[in-house]
Each structure stands twice: as C-alpha cells, then as structure tokens.
Motif scaffolding. Structure first.
Motif, PDB file in Angstrom:
ATOM      1  N   LEU A 501     -55.184 -59.259 114.551  1.00  0.00           N
ATOM      2  CA  LEU A 501     -54.681 -59.409 115.914  1.00  0.00           C
ATOM      3  C   LEU A 501     -55.792 -59.266 116.954  1.00  0.00           C
ATOM      4  O   LEU A 501     -56.602 -58.340 116.889  1.00  0.00           O
ATOM      5  N   SER A 502     -55.791 -60.172 117.922  1.00  0.00           N
ATOM      6  CA  SER A 502     -56.619 -59.975 119.108  1.00  0.00           C
ATOM      7  C   SER A 502     -55.938 -58.928 119.975  1.00  0.00           C
ATOM      8  O   SER A 502     -54.770 -58.567 119.744  1.00  0.00           O
ATOM      9  N   GLU A 503     -56.649 -58.426 120.983  1.00  0.00           N
ATOM     10  CA  GLU A 503     -56.028 -57.419 121.847  1.00  0.00           C
ATOM     11  C   GLU A 503     -54.800 -57.989 122.556  1.00  0.00           C
ATOM     12  O   GLU A 503     -53.760 -57.332 122.669  1.00  0.00           O
ATOM     13  N   LYS A 504     -54.917 -59.224 122.984  1.00  0.00           N
ATOM     14  CA  LYS A 504     -53.786 -59.844 123.683  1.00  0.00           C
ATOM     15  C   LYS A 504     -52.580 -59.963 122.762  1.00  0.00           C
ATOM     16  O   LYS A 504     -51.447 -59.637 123.148  1.00  0.00           O
ATOM     17  N   ASP A 505     -52.808 -60.403 121.530  1.00  0.00           N
ATOM     18  CA  ASP A 505     -51.692 -60.544 120.581  1.00  0.00           C
ATOM     19  C   ASP A 505     -51.151 -59.182 120.151  1.00  0.00           C
ATOM     20  O   ASP A 505     -49.952 -59.041 119.882  1.00  0.00           O
ATOM     21  N   PHE A 506     -52.025 -58.181 120.070  1.00  0.00           N
ATOM     22  CA  PHE A 506     -51.573 -56.839 119.721  1.00  0.00           C
ATOM     23  C   PHE A 506     -50.519 -56.376 120.708  1.00  0.00           C
ATOM     24  O   PHE A 506     -49.472 -55.841 120.325  1.00  0.00           O
ATOM     25  N   TRP A 507     -50.772 -56.605 121.986  1.00  0.00           N
ATOM     26  CA  TRP A 507     -49.831 -56.164 123.009  1.00  0.00           C
ATOM     27  C   TRP A 507     -48.706 -57.166 123.243  1.00  0.00           C
ATOM     28  O   TRP A 507     -47.795 -56.896 124.023  1.00  0.00           O
ATOM     29  N   ARG A 508     -48.762 -58.296 122.614  1.00  0.00           N
ATOM     30  CA  ARG A 508     -47.573 -59.157 122.550  1.00  0.00           C
ATOM     31  C   ARG A 508     -46.615 -58.637 121.477  1.00  0.00           C
ATOM     32  O   ARG A 508     -45.399 -58.724 121.634  1.00  0.00           O
ATOM     33  N   MET A 509     -47.171 -58.095 120.379  1.00  0.00           N
ATOM     34  CA  MET A 509     -46.326 -57.544 119.323  1.00  0.00           C
ATOM     35  C   MET A 509     -45.739 -56.200 119.746  1.00  0.00           C
ATOM     36  O   MET A 509     -44.541 -55.945 119.551  1.00  0.00           O
ATOM     37  N   PHE A 510     -46.565 -55.321 120.314  1.00  0.00           N
ATOM     38  CA  PHE A 510     -46.123 -53.983 120.701  1.00  0.00           C
ATOM     39  C   PHE A 510     -46.010 -53.890 122.216  1.00  0.00           C
ATOM     40  O   PHE A 510     -46.731 -54.576 122.942  1.00  0.00           O
ATOM     41  N   ASP A 511     -45.129 -53.022 122.694  1.00  0.00           N
ATOM     42  CA  ASP A 511     -45.004 -52.835 124.142  1.00  0.00           C
ATOM     43  C   ASP A 511     -45.937 -51.720 124.598  1.00  0.00           C
ATOM     44  O   ASP A 511     -45.938 -50.625 124.019  1.00  0.00           O
ATOM     45  N   ALA A 512     -46.725 -51.999 125.618  1.00  0.00           N
ATOM     46  CA  ALA A 512     -47.761 -51.059 126.045  1.00  0.00           C
ATOM     47  C   ALA A 512     -47.343 -50.175 127.206  1.00  0.00           C
ATOM     48  O   ALA A 512     -48.018 -49.193 127.502  1.00  0.00           O
ATOM     49  N   SER A 513     -46.231 -50.474 127.861  1.00  0.00           N
ATOM     50  CA  SER A 513     -45.938 -49.841 129.153  1.00  0.00           C
ATOM     51  C   SER A 513     -45.831 -48.317 129.048  1.00  0.00           C
ATOM     52  O   SER A 513     -46.540 -47.591 129.766  1.00  0.00           O
ATOM     53  N   HIS A 514     -44.974 -47.808 128.203  1.00  0.00           N
ATOM     54  CA  HIS A 514     -44.803 -46.357 128.100  1.00  0.00           C
ATOM     55  C   HIS A 514     -46.053 -45.697 127.510  1.00  0.00           C
ATOM     56  O   HIS A 514     -46.476 -44.625 127.976  1.00  0.00           O
ATOM     57  N   TYR A 515     -46.643 -46.346 126.534  1.00  0.00           N
ATOM     58  CA  TYR A 515     -47.858 -45.827 125.918  1.00  0.00           C
ATOM     59  C   TYR A 515     -48.965 -45.670 126.950  1.00  0.00           C
ATOM     60  O   TYR A 515     -49.644 -44.637 127.009  1.00  0.00           O
ATOM     61  N   GLU A 516     -49.161 -46.675 127.792  1.00  0.00           N
ATOM     62  CA  GLU A 516     -50.223 -46.613 128.802  1.00  0.00           C
ATOM     63  C   GLU A 516     -49.946 -45.539 129.842  1.00  0.00           C
ATOM     64  O   GLU A 516     -50.869 -44.849 130.297  1.00  0.00           O
ATOM     65  N   ARG A 517     -48.675 -45.371 130.205  1.00  0.00           N
ATOM     66  CA  ARG A 517     -48.356 -44.301 131.164  1.00  0.00           C
ATOM     67  C   ARG A 517     -48.724 -42.941 130.578  1.00  0.00           C
ATOM     68  O   ARG A 517     -49.284 -42.083 131.274  1.00  0.00           O
TER      69      ARG A 517
END
Length: 561
Positions: A501-517
């Motif tokens: 996975l590229s970084e972009k595709d990684f975050w298409r598969m997983f949701d980053a919103s709560h993790y990033e907060r």
C-alpha cells in the motif's frame, strides 16, 4: 468469472540458487531451528512457571518498577538527535511476516521485555489483568484449569496480548465477541510525554481506548490490559461437516453454519471455523463447550489433538470429506491451540515430510519451529523469495461478500487451503481505523445485528499453485491487486502482513480521523512513529526519519474517498 476448475496458465520459471536454498532449507530447520526452538520454548515455560509462583503483590510491584523504567527512558530522549521511539525488541522476534524495516533506520528504543506477567485473574469481575508480552499459551495454561478463558483466544501459542490489541486478533469465538481488542475492558498506557493513564470506554481517556486497536503501538506504550473472561467447560464438542459445491455455495454453507437464517440464537455455536481445500471442497467445524461427564459418556469419542504424534489438525479435519460428518470431543485447551504445531499448514512448506507419521512420532515433540528463528536464519535472499513466491495474508471481508472474495483469491493466487473465521465488527461511538459499512444495519443481512456487522477473516497462507507448478508468479503485484480489491469492497488487511500500500491507499483502506486526533492530543506526532511509517515496506531513509520527526507527513489522507 472464469472456470475455477481450470488453472491459469503462466510461463515456466527458471530455477535459481535461492530455489534450492528454499527447497533444502529443511536441513537447517531440523538440525538448527528445531533444537534451538525447543530450548527457547523450555526457557519460556520455566519463566512462566516462575512468574506463576510469585505472589500477586510481588508481580504488581515488578510491574510498577518496569513502568517507572519506561517513563524514565522516555524522558532521556533528545528529540533533536535520537530518532522516533519504538520498542527494543529485535526485528526478527515479531511473529508477523511484515518486515520491521523501520528498525533498520535511526530510532530510539524503549525496553518492554520485562512485561510478561499475568498480574491478576479476577473471578468476581471476570477479568484477567495481564502485561503485553503475556502470550496465549501462558494465559490458557493459567485459566483453563479454572474453567475460564479469554473471550477470544488466538490459536497460536506465541501470539502476545500486546500484539493482539495494538494489531489484530481473532478466533473461532469472534462471531460472538468480536476481535480480541473488543474484549478489552481497560488499558494502562505510557504516553509519549511519560504520563501513565488508564483508558476505558467511559472515562476521560475513552478516545485513547478506542484509538489504540490497530494503531501498532503508535499512540503510546501499552503496559497492561484488563481483558474479559468467560466461563468454559473441560471439552469442546466439535462437529466436522463436509461441504461441496462452487466457492459461492461453500461460502453460503459456511455462513449457515453459524448464522442461521431464522436468527435462532440456540443454533449459534460457541466456536466456528472453516477450511477450504479446493475450489469445490471444504469442511466446516462448529464447536460447543461440553463437560467432562458428557465427553466421557459411552459411545463418545475423545480426541486429544495436542499429543505430538497426532495428525496435523487441518489434515485430520480434511478426512471429513471422505468419512462424512462426524462428532468428537477435544480437551478445551488443546482445541484452542489446535493449529500451533503445524502453524496452520505452513509447516508443510517448512518441513515437507513433517506431517508423516515417522516424523511426528520421532520429532513431532520439537514442533513448531519458532517463527522468530525461521526469520533470523532465512537471510535476505530467502526473505525476498517469500515475498515474491509465497502468500501470508488475511482479508477481513463482510460476510455477504465472502463468495466474491474467494473467487478473487482463486483467480489471482490459487492458494489452498484457505481459512475462514467470522467476527463481529461493532458500530462504536467513534469512527475508528476499521468500521462497518455505513448503513449496514438497514439491510438486515445474514449475521448482522443493529449494533455489529458480521465480517469474515479469509486466511491465505501458502505457496500459490503457480509456484508449486514451477511457473512465474509476481507476489508483489498479486498483493497489490488484492489490496485494491479490499479497498473497493470496504474490506481490511491486518498490518502484520507484507503490504504494498502507498500512504494514500493505506488511508483509503483505514480511516485516519480519530487516529490522527489521538496522535495530536496525546503528543505522539514527532515522537512515536505513525502507523503507516511502521507498516511501509522497505528501509527508511534518513530523510524519511527527519520528515516523520518533523511531522511533514501529517496529516494523513483522512478525507480521501
């Protein structure tokens, strides 16, 4: 979909030196890996026994001392020169197949090796408090004599609590209890700034509680966890049911075996797993806890699968295709660890004759080889060979899409056996890295409830048929196509596996919103590695380390469709 019975034709591949190194690797395994593995297992066992002999008060005191050491070590870090923080565990010790490439670049290590005690088994609260390096073999050894168990007990002895929470863990009871992380009641975490907090689903650190699973330890250091216990019985009454038909028909029979269409809860087994042996044959196994008195009734068969000379479990289950449906009773702890000795079916590739009676009888007691030693002794060439010519992947797929997924895997990889294990994916108060399909509850599909969508882990572990036939196979391209299929179908790939996975595709598969907060709120950014940084394939350059320290790669692709 093309005829699944007709194998795809690929060009023949010329053998090179590494093919022979892999072919005769069993020599190294028998004379080096297995003996040293046995010594390591003995050492671990003695350590577990020593830990169990300590008083609860002493274990708790040692725990507090080790937590203090972690806090002290974090405060020694110089952010300007020391690199991002990670554990000091050697890269080859991890059970997963993903390369721990981030440890080949500049980093700052924190030692967690002392956290391997069961701190408390609370039979009133029905909770086990354990440290992160406690493994499944250790905890079942303690709980099974009490007719208790973790709600979800991952099959392999070596899998640790920390890895199963920070990463991913599943078992045949997950259709009832969810993933391993869903059974956690509380987590004790050392944050990037050295603070020690206790996170639960309803206290001030509830966001951290929901953010830690799947984060790969990138929000803080887990130093203990309180995990749900359930009552059990001495035996598992296991029914082996053969299934024949197309892959979609097998998928439907699998769903019917644990999620009855009439929704009757009395028909839901305590355990379920399926194994598919070819595009047209599989065996479904449903288990129900049973007492010793029931198991020993006249006419009932008891099968102690844990003996070293017994047939490997996946091969024994396959006999149902010839014998037809049958029922037997297996001691509960032996059932939990039924796949340990053969490492599912990977043992057949490691030791081609390991399943033969003469080997099982003479040397079966040495099995399994320690995964960490297999990785340590493989070298760069063999490691790359496995990436190109071998598949170890798990696909987490909505139950109603399992038939489509099986056909995709057959067309792209043609790997058998395949493992099927269902799990609930809960609708939580926050949108975590993995989450059910939006609006799933409106469709009332088989296995779903108003609060959880039923998924299935499809385990793809073996050499593709093309490799076994001596044909060309590009593992990286196959995994990339698999990952794209997962993204397009709202599915997930556990991060222990090798990823393209590229970084972009990684975050298409997983949701980053709560993790990033959580990353920003708890000071992880610029101190602890990000989850993609840890998962990314390949050695990190110094420039990448500097960018990660400076948070240049933040925020992730949270808003990508």
């Amino acid at each position: 979909m093309a005829d699944l019975q007709t194998p795809l034709v690929r060009r023949k591949r010329k053998k090179v030196l590494v093919d022979y190194l892999v072919q005769f690797r069993w020599i190294l395994v028998i004379f080096v890996v297995l003996p040293f593995s046995a010594l390591i297992y003995l050492n671990i066992y003695l350590g577990d026994m020593w830990s169990a002999m300590k008083s609860e008060k002493r274990r708790q005191k040692e725990h507090e001392e080790n937590v203090y050491k972690v806090v002290k070590r974090l405060k020694q870090r110089n952010p300007k020169k020391d690199g991002l923080v990670c554990t000091s565990r050697k890269p080859w010790i991890a059970v997963g197949m993903r390369n721990v490439d981030y440890k080949r670049a500049r980093h700052f290590e924190v030692d967690l090796s002392g956290f391997r005690n069961i701190l408390e088994i609370d039979t009133e609260r029905m909770v086990a408090k354990v440290e992160p390096l406690v493994n499944m073999g250790q905890i079942t050894r303690a709980t099974c004599p009490m007719n208790l168990a973790l709600a979800v007990v991952a099959e392999l002895d070596d899998l640790t609590v920390g890895g199963l929470i920070n990463g991913y863990g599943i078992e045949g009871s997950s259709h009832i209890y969810g993933l391993f992380s869903d059974t956690v009641v509380a987590m004790e975490v050392v944050l990037a700034d050295g603070r020690v907090v206790r996170a639960t689903k309803d206290n001030e650190y509830s966001d951290l509680f929901y953010g830690l699973p799947w984060s790969q330890g990138t929000l803080g250091f887990l130093v203990s966890a309180e995990i749900k216990l359930i009552p059990t019985k001495e035996y598992m009454r296991l029914t082996y049911t053969p299934v024949r038909g197309t892959l979609k028909e097998i998928a439907q029979a699998y769903a019917d075996s644990f999620a009855p269409r009439d929704g009757g809860p009395a028909k839901v087994p305590d355990f379920i797993e399926g194994m598919i042996y070819s595009p047209s044959e599989g065996v479904m196994m449903t288990g129900v806890y049973a007492t010793k008195e029931e198991a020993k009734k006249k006419g009932n068969k008891i099968n102690c699968v844990g003996w070293w000379f017994k047939p490997w479990f996946y091969q024994y289950a396959q006999t149902a295709l010839k014998k037809g449906e049958f029922v037997e009773y297996i001691p509960t702890r032996e059932y939990y660890h039924r796949h340990t000795r053969s490492l599912y079916w990977e043992g057949k590739l490691i030791l081609p004759f390991g399943d033969q009676f003469w080997f099982r009888f003479l040397l079966g007691w040495l099995m399994p080889p320690k995964v960490s030693l297999l990785k340590l002794t493989q070298g760069e060439a063999i490691r790359n060979y496995y990436h190109d010519s071998h598949v170890i992947q798990d696909m987490l797929v909505p139950l109603y899409k399992v038939g489509d997924a099986l056909e995709f895997v057959h067309q792209e990889m043609e790997v058998y056996p395949l493992w099927l294990c269902p799990h609930r994916l809960y609708k939580l108060p926050v949108k975590t890295m993995v989450y059910p399909e939006p609006g799933f509850e409106l469709h009332q599909r088989q296995g779903d409830t108003s609060y959880a969508q039923m998924f299935t882990d499809i385990g793809v572990y073996y050499a593709p048929a093309a490799v076994l036939r001596g044909e060309e196979f590009n593992g990286a391209e196959a995994v990339h196509r698999l990952e794209q299929w997962l993204i397009e179908n709202h599915c997930y790939q556990p991060q222990y596996a090798v990823s393209e996975l590229s970084e972009k595709d990684f975050w298409r598969m997983f949701d980053a919103s709560h993790y990033e907060r959580c990353r920003h709120k708890y000071g992880a950014v610029g101190t602890l590695m990000s989850v993609y940084y840890k998962s990314k394939k390949g050695k990190k350059t110094e420039k990448e380390v500097q960018e990660a320290e400076a948070a240049v790669l933040e925020p992730a692709y949270a808003e990508e469709a």
